[in-house]
Every structure is written in structure tokens, then in C-alpha cells.
Design a protein around this motif. Structure first.
Motif, PDB file in Angstrom:
ATOM      1  N   ASN A  78       0.798  -1.221   0.000  1.00 17.25           N
ATOM      2  CA  ASN A  78       0.000   0.000   0.000  1.00 17.25           C
ATOM      3  C   ASN A  78       0.836   1.278   0.000  1.00 17.25           C
ATOM      4  O   ASN A  78       0.310   2.363   0.285  1.00 17.25           O
ATOM      5  CB  ASN A  78      -0.905   0.018   1.243  1.00 17.25           C
ATOM      6  CG  ASN A  78      -1.906  -1.124   1.240  1.00 17.25           C
ATOM      7  OD1 ASN A  78      -2.476  -1.463   0.204  1.00 17.25           O
ATOM      8  ND2 ASN A  78      -2.115  -1.727   2.405  1.00 17.25           N
ATOM      9  N   GLU A  82      -0.554   5.119   0.475  1.00 14.30           N
ATOM     10  CA  GLU A  82      -0.157   5.836   1.689  1.00 14.30           C
ATOM     11  C   GLU A  82       0.576   7.135   1.343  1.00 14.30           C
ATOM     12  O   GLU A  82       0.363   8.174   1.987  1.00 14.30           O
ATOM     13  CB  GLU A  82       0.718   4.938   2.554  1.00 14.30           C
ATOM     14  CG  GLU A  82      -0.045   3.764   3.166  1.00 14.30           C
ATOM     15  CD  GLU A  82       0.880   2.720   3.770  1.00 14.30           C
ATOM     16  OE1 GLU A  82       2.124   2.849   3.610  1.00 14.30           O
ATOM     17  OE2 GLU A  82       0.362   1.772   4.393  1.00 14.30           O
ATOM     18  N   VAL A  99      -6.589   4.029   2.972  1.00 14.22           N
ATOM     19  CA  VAL A  99      -5.987   3.141   1.974  1.00 14.22           C
ATOM     20  C   VAL A  99      -7.013   2.168   1.417  1.00 14.22           C
ATOM     21  O   VAL A  99      -7.019   1.864   0.212  1.00 14.22           O
ATOM     22  CB  VAL A  99      -4.789   2.390   2.593  1.00 14.22           C
ATOM     23  CG1 VAL A  99      -4.346   1.250   1.699  1.00 14.22           C
ATOM     24  CG2 VAL A  99      -3.634   3.347   2.849  1.00 14.22           C
ATOM     25  N   GLU A 100      -7.903   1.688   2.268  1.00 16.33           N
ATOM     26  CA  GLU A 100      -8.892   0.704   1.805  1.00 16.33           C
ATOM     27  C   GLU A 100      -9.948   1.303   0.883  1.00 16.33           C
ATOM     28  O   GLU A 100     -10.769   0.558   0.320  1.00 16.33           O
ATOM     29  CB  GLU A 100      -9.559   0.010   2.995  1.00 16.33           C
ATOM     30  CG  GLU A 100     -10.195   0.944   3.996  1.00 16.33           C
ATOM     31  CD  GLU A 100      -9.257   1.288   5.151  1.00 16.33           C
ATOM     32  OE1 GLU A 100      -9.763   1.455   6.272  1.00 16.33           O
ATOM     33  OE2 GLU A 100      -8.029   1.369   4.930  1.00 16.33           O
TER      34      GLU A 100
END
Length: 413
Positions: A78, A82, A99-100
Motif C-alpha cells: 500500500n 499511503e 488506503v482501503e
């Protein structure tokens, strides 16, 4: 005509430290990218959205490290998301970006296609505000969606009444619809205000139109304007945004982008096919991550150089092309020039919107007579005939040479 800042003297430009003054024309002609290979060597290419700059040192270091390690496998993790979240928080106060709520996609346009597949079906409508980035037409039409135009107003800003009418047409016969927005707008360089974006979000909610915001030029907002991410305004919760470091750090050849979902659209994003995540390049992810995380100062110096070039372009147009109308862009390194007074176009221009290789009207004349390649306005859709898009992300010396040649060609008409 554009704002003026002194004489724009070559002595002052020689003291500049931005990336735009670091490469000579001879060095640039060694490049093998589309910008420098599409036209013969005697043509100055000021067309496709690629800047004449070296890579930011931190990006070079990150790529060299990866190559030295043989780190050329599949993307993982990620870090990209990020890095963007940190950049967005620092630059635009876009806090709480999770992030999700993001997914990696091959590039912004392919990401747009994949998002539109999540929220529309073949035969549904996609609204665009013309004149607009030509691939909006090509990619949407090739995916069996109908393009519905909502032309910009005379001030080159989104006209809400016109947009409302387009939403009504798009939703006719029970179709689903999306609004594909360019934010900031390409080719005009307009930066939509928070108030405008709030009105767009409210209108989209009223007519059940999903908004997909192309924000690839967001880091390139120039002094005097402020960028507002669409997903930060009320009513945008079911929308999407697409972004990357591609334009701001000149990484078009290193593929990687992010699709970002509003909180109500996360469930849609989770339906994106798993194979889409295999499109981005691992080296692309490394480069884009380094750009957002480590190259803020490089970007700041670039923005100062682009601001100076924006003013220089206004001076050069006033000197060499006084009949051409120029509104200094608020963002990007792209200038939209209204050349209709040259009377080189027809309102029924031949060719199709989105076919970027088409040349007509003033763009064809400047290519043939001035040996300067520009993007032909008619491929940007309604309102584009008689206009050209000029890329000023180059050195002042090249800008001067190009505008001088264009002026001579225009005087010869």
C-alpha cells in the motif's frame, strides 16, 4: 491577455532553478517518446502532455535502487496509496483518506474505464463538459457508452444549467448515467471552485448521476488558484476520483494510478476485477510513490517555472499573435488558444472528437507553415474547432522560438 510580470528577460530566466531550464533542445531530441518522435526533427513539439524536464532526483534514485536489486517483479503493498494520502493531506488538507478506499489501476484513463464499468452498462450515458480531453470521447465510446456533451460556458467554466440539461438527457429512457469531470479541466486549465463542485455534487445527487473526477493535473495548480478534491465536498460520497503522479512529475511511461472511492462507493470499488491490479508496473508504483512522498520541493520549483512560462506565453502571444485569444490557465502546463479570428477552421470540422492524431484548422497551418506541433482543437469536442492546445511545459527558449515561428506563419496568411 495574460498577466504580465516585468519583461521576462532572458537574464532572469537564466537564474531560474526549476526543471524546465535544465535541458537543451539537442538533449530533448535524443528522447524516443511519442512527443519527440511523432513529427520530423525540424518540428518543435508542443502538443502531447509531456514536459521537457529531467526526472526528479529522488525518483531517479528509487528507480536505480530497484534496478540494481533486480526488483522488477509484481507490484505489492500500500506504499503508493499511503504516499498519496500523505501528499493530499499536506497539500489540500484532504484528511482521513483511507488506503482501503483506494485501488491501484494501470493509469488514469484505464482506471476511468474500469470505474465506469462498475457504475454503468453498455448503452448508458457518460456526460462530459466540452471542449475536453480527447480520450474521454474515445475510451467511453469504445466501451459502448454514449457520450453526452455539456459544453462549457463562454468563460470556459462549467455551466450548471447546461450540465443539468445534459443530466436529464443522459438519464432518459431509464438509463444509468455518469459525469466524467476533468478537475482541473483539460484543456482550459480552469480550476473548479469548492462552490462549483458542491453545486455539481448536489445536481448529480438530484438526477442520480455518478461523478467520476479525473484529478491527474491536481498537483499542477498554479499560483493564484486553490485545488479542491471532489471527494471532499458534501454530496460527493458516492463518487470516484482518479489520480497519479504522471503529469506533475512526467511519469507517463511508468504506468501506475489510483482509483479512489467516496465512502458510499467503496462497495462498488470492491467489485473491480482482480486482474486490473496486474496492469500497473512495479517500477511505475515505485516512481509514483517516490514522487508523492519525496519530491514536493521539486514540484514547487516546477510550479514557479510554469508560472513564469504562463506569463511569458501571454507576452509572446501579444507580440506575435495579437489576434489569438488567450486566457492564462489556473492549472496544468497546457494553454487553450482561441485562433478563430485566423479563419482557418469550419464549425463543421472534419474528423471525430477523441482522434488525437487528427490535424485541422490552425493546428494544421502551424504544423505545415511554422513547424510547430500543437493539439488540434476539434478533437476536444464541441467548442474546440478553431482552437489549439499548446504545451508550455518547456524551456523559455523553445517557447520563444515556437511563438516567433507561429507569428511569422500567421502574418503570411
Amino acid at each position: 491577455m495574460g498577466r504580465m510580470k516585468g519583461s521576462g528577460s532572458e537574464a532572469a530566466e537564466g537564474a531560474r532553478t526549476d526543471p524546465l531550464v535544465q535541458l537543451s533542445l539537442e538533449q530533448l531530441r535524443e528522447r524516443t517518446s511519442m512527443k519527440w518522435r511523432t513529427f520530423p526533427e525540424d518540428v518543435l513539439p508542443l502538443w502531447v502532455a509531456e514536459m521537457d524536464v529531467p526526472l526528479a532526483p529522488a525518483i531517479v534514485e528509487a528507480l536505480h535502487t530497484a534496478i540494481g536489486l533486480g526488483d522488477t517483479g509484481y507490484p505489492y503493498g500500500n506504499a503508493y496509496a499511503e504516499a498519496f494520502a500523505e501528499f493530499a493531506s499536506e497539500r489540500w488538507r484532504w484528511d482521513g483518506l483511507r488506503v482501503e478506499h483506494m485501488a491501484i489501476v494501470p493509469d488514469v484513463m484505464m482506471g476511468i474505464v474500469e470505474v465506469l464499468r462498475l457504475i454503468t452498462d453498455p448503452g448508458d450515458a457518460v456526460v462530459v463538459c466540452s471542449p475536453v480531453y480527447p480520450p474521454f470521447y474515445a475510451f467511453v465510446a469504445h466501451d459502448a457508452r454514449e457520450v453526452v456533451e455539456a459544453p462549457l460556458g463562454p468563460d470556459l467554466r462549467i455551466d450548471l444549467a447546461t450540465l443539468q440539461e445534459a443530466f436529464v438527457r443522459a438519464r432518459s429512457h431509464g438509463r444509468r448515467a455518469a459525469f466524467l469531470m476533468s478537475n482541473p479541466h483539460n484543456p482550459t486549465g480552469v480550476v473548479h471552485t469548492r462552490k462549483e463542485l458542491e453545486a455539481i455534487a448536489e445536481l448529480a445527487r438530484r438526477y442520480d448521476v455518478r461523478v467520476v473526477s479525473d484529478e491527474i493535473h491536481a498537483p499542477l495548480v498554479l499560483p493564484g488558484a486553490t485545488f479542491t478534491p471532489f471527494l471532499t465536498v458534501p454530496g460527493s460520497e458516492n463518487g470516484f476520483a482518479l489520480t497519479s503522479a504522471s503529469k506533475a512529475w512526467n511519469l507517463a511511461g511508468l504506468k501506475a494510478a489510483l482509483a479512489i472511492a467516496g465512502v458510499e462507493a467503496v462497495k462498488d470499488l470492491r467489485l473491480m476485477p482482480e486482474e486490473v491490479s496486474h496492469g500497473p508496473s512495479h517500477l511505475g508504483v515505485i516512481a509514483h510513490t517516490a514522487a508523492f512522498l519525496e519530491c514536493g520541493q521539486w514540484l514547487d520549483e516546477l510550479l514557479l517555472g510554469l508560472d513564469a512560462n504562463r506569463d511569458l506565453l501571454g507576452q509572446l502571444i501579444e507580440k506575435h499573435l495579437p489576434s489569438v485569444r488567450y486566457r492564462p490557465p489556473q492549472a496544468t502546463y497546457l494553454a487553450w488558444l482561441d485562433c478563430t479570428r485566423l479563419r482557418l477552421h469550419s464549425d463543421q470540422q472534419t474528423g471525430s472528437p477523441g482522434v488525437v492524431s487528427d490535424m485541422a484548422g490552425p493546428a494544421k497551418m502551424f504544423l505545415d507553415e511554422a513547424k510547430v506541433a500543437l493539439s488540434s482543437g476539434h478533437v476536444f469536442g464541441s467548442g474546440g474547432a478553431g482552437c489549439v492546445r499548446l504545451n508550455f511545459g518547456t524551456s523559455p527558449a523553445i517557447l520563444r522560438q515556437a511563438l516567433s515561428c507561429m507569428g511569422r506563419a500567421a502574418r503570411g496568411l
